[in-house]
Enzyme design. Structure first.
Site, PDB file in Angstrom:
ATOM      1  CE1 TYR A 277      24.866  37.242  39.980  1.00  0.00           C
ATOM      2  CE2 TYR A 277      23.828  37.349  42.135  1.00  0.00           C
ATOM      3  CZ  TYR A 277      24.957  37.405  41.346  1.00  0.00           C
ATOM      4  OH  TYR A 277      26.181  37.607  41.923  1.00  0.00           O
TER       5      TYR A 277
ATOM      6  CG  HIS B 252      28.990  39.360  37.835  1.00  0.00           C
ATOM      7  ND1 HIS B 252      29.819  38.405  38.386  1.00  0.00           N
ATOM      8  CD2 HIS B 252      27.952  39.493  38.705  1.00  0.00           C
ATOM      9  CE1 HIS B 252      29.307  37.988  39.538  1.00  0.00           C
ATOM     10  NE2 HIS B 252      28.169  38.621  39.749  1.00  0.00           N
TER      11      HIS B 252
ATOM     12  CG  HIS C  77      23.662  33.035  44.709  1.00  0.00           C
ATOM     13  ND1 HIS C  77      22.771  33.432  43.743  1.00  0.00           N
ATOM     14  CD2 HIS C  77      24.833  33.642  44.407  1.00  0.00           C
ATOM     15  CE1 HIS C  77      23.371  34.246  42.909  1.00  0.00           C
ATOM     16  NE2 HIS C  77      24.613  34.397  43.285  1.00  0.00           N
TER      17      HIS C  77
ATOM     18  CE  LYS D 226      31.239  36.628  45.983  1.00  0.00           C
ATOM     19  NZ  LYS D 226      30.182  37.614  46.292  1.00  0.00           N
TER      20      LYS D 226
ATOM     21  NE  ARG E 228      30.332  34.394  43.157  1.00  0.00           N
ATOM     22  CZ  ARG E 228      29.839  33.313  43.757  1.00  0.00           C
ATOM     23  NH1 ARG E 228      30.453  32.125  43.604  1.00  0.00           N
ATOM     24  NH2 ARG E 228      28.764  33.392  44.515  1.00  0.00           N
TER      25      ARG E 228
ATOM     26  NE  ARG F 177      27.634  34.713  39.563  1.00  0.00           N
ATOM     27  CZ  ARG F 177      27.610  33.552  40.227  1.00  0.00           C
ATOM     28  NH1 ARG F 177      27.975  32.437  39.606  1.00  0.00           N
ATOM     29  NH2 ARG F 177      27.227  33.487  41.478  1.00  0.00           N
TER      30      ARG F 177
END
Length: 298
Positions: free
Chosen positions: A279, A244, A270, A172, A148, A247
């Site tokens: 994705y 992104h 994830h 995250k 990211r 990614r």
């Protein structure tokens, strides 16, 4: 307490209890602040404790005229989180959005670039400029490791474990993971680190930050977006791309070359494999190849 006081407490909860990033907290807060603006414009004097489903339905109806269903669903989700917090702290006994339906949005397949397009994009970097080697290294890292943009700008020198073939990534919620980094990507990071970065006058506090701007401090997310946008313009790429996109391309190219979806999930960081599936943009020809290769009745 007024709305501002509740929002500040909510922000502290998101940061301390849930460990969310600054950007995520800002997004959650913006949804509540948008509701506050609606109340002010319509002269509705009601606190977070008093507001009911009817008023919230009016707000969501007004929002639906301005944004697409996907954005509308995100706003509803953000507000549910806020009122869920109020219940958690015993400010309320119910969540007024519990019965409000979220609009169906379907799954949006991400845009990706082909390997040739990525090669052309990176080849367009002007290596004679002061930032050329840095830009090549960060582009190769974005694509080579599937990071990211927030993870890229936060990457530290001390996060590089090249002898073991990994980099440590803080994702995250400040969750850390180890992501494999290939020799090809390592090569360009080392070139940048040893020939350009070491010539900068690095500001205090950024001595360990890997990718630096010309003033010796951390790059911003906006700067990475600008670098990629400018490169796309140079090669006249007729696609709207962002960090992104690299990614997405990382995940897709791995899967198309036979990588396991679970392995891709771990590399992307994830929590749910369902997120990873979003994705992955699969061409029908590839699905046919999978069937013909692996099914017993091919």
């Amino acid at each position: 307490m007024n709305w501002t006081a509740y929002i500040k407490r909510y922000q502290s909860y998101l940061k301390i209890e849930r460990g969310l990033s600054h950007n995520t907290i800002e997004n959650y807060s913006f949804d509540v602040q948008r509701l506050c603006l609606f109340l002010t414009e319509n002269k509705m004097e009601v606190s977070p404790i008093q507001i009911d489903e009817e008023i919230l339905q009016q707000f969501i109806y007004s929002v639906s005229k301005e944004v697409n269903p996907r954005s509308q669903a995100r706003i509803i989700s953000g507000l549910k989180s806020f009122f869920g917090y109020l219940m958690f702290e015993d400010y309320r006994t119910d969540n007024p959005l519990e019965l409000i339906e979220t609009p169906k949005t379907g799954r949006k397949l991400p845009d990706i670039l082909s390997v040739d397009e990525i090669d052309t994009l990176i080849a367009a970097i002007d290596l004679t400029s002061n930032e050329g080697e840095r830009n090549r290294a960060l582009m190769e890292t974005l694509y080579g490791c599937g990071l990211r943009v927030s993870e890229l700008v936060a990457l530290k020198m001390s996060d590089l474990f090249f002898e073991e073939g990994f980099i440590k990534v803080t994702g995250k919620g400040n969750k850390q993971r180890f992501v494999p980094v290939g020799d090809y990507t390592q090569k360009f990071i080392i070139i940048y680190r040893d020939t350009k970065r070491n010539q900068l006058n690095i500001k205090k506090g950024f001595e360990d930050t890997l990718f630096l701007n010309r003033r010796g401090s951390q790059l911003t997310r906006a700067m990475i977006f600008t670098i990629i946008k400018n490169l796309a313009s140079v090669i006249a790429l007729h696609k709207t791309i962002s960090p992104h996109t690299l990614r997405h391309s990382f995940a897709t190219h791995l899967l198309e070359n036979g990588a396991d979806l679970r392995a891709i999930q771990l590399m992307l960081g994830h929590e749910s494999i369902t997120t990873t599936e979003i994705y992955v943009h699969l061409e029908r020809t590839f699905l046919t190849q999978v069937l013909n290769t692996f099914h017993p009745r091919k």
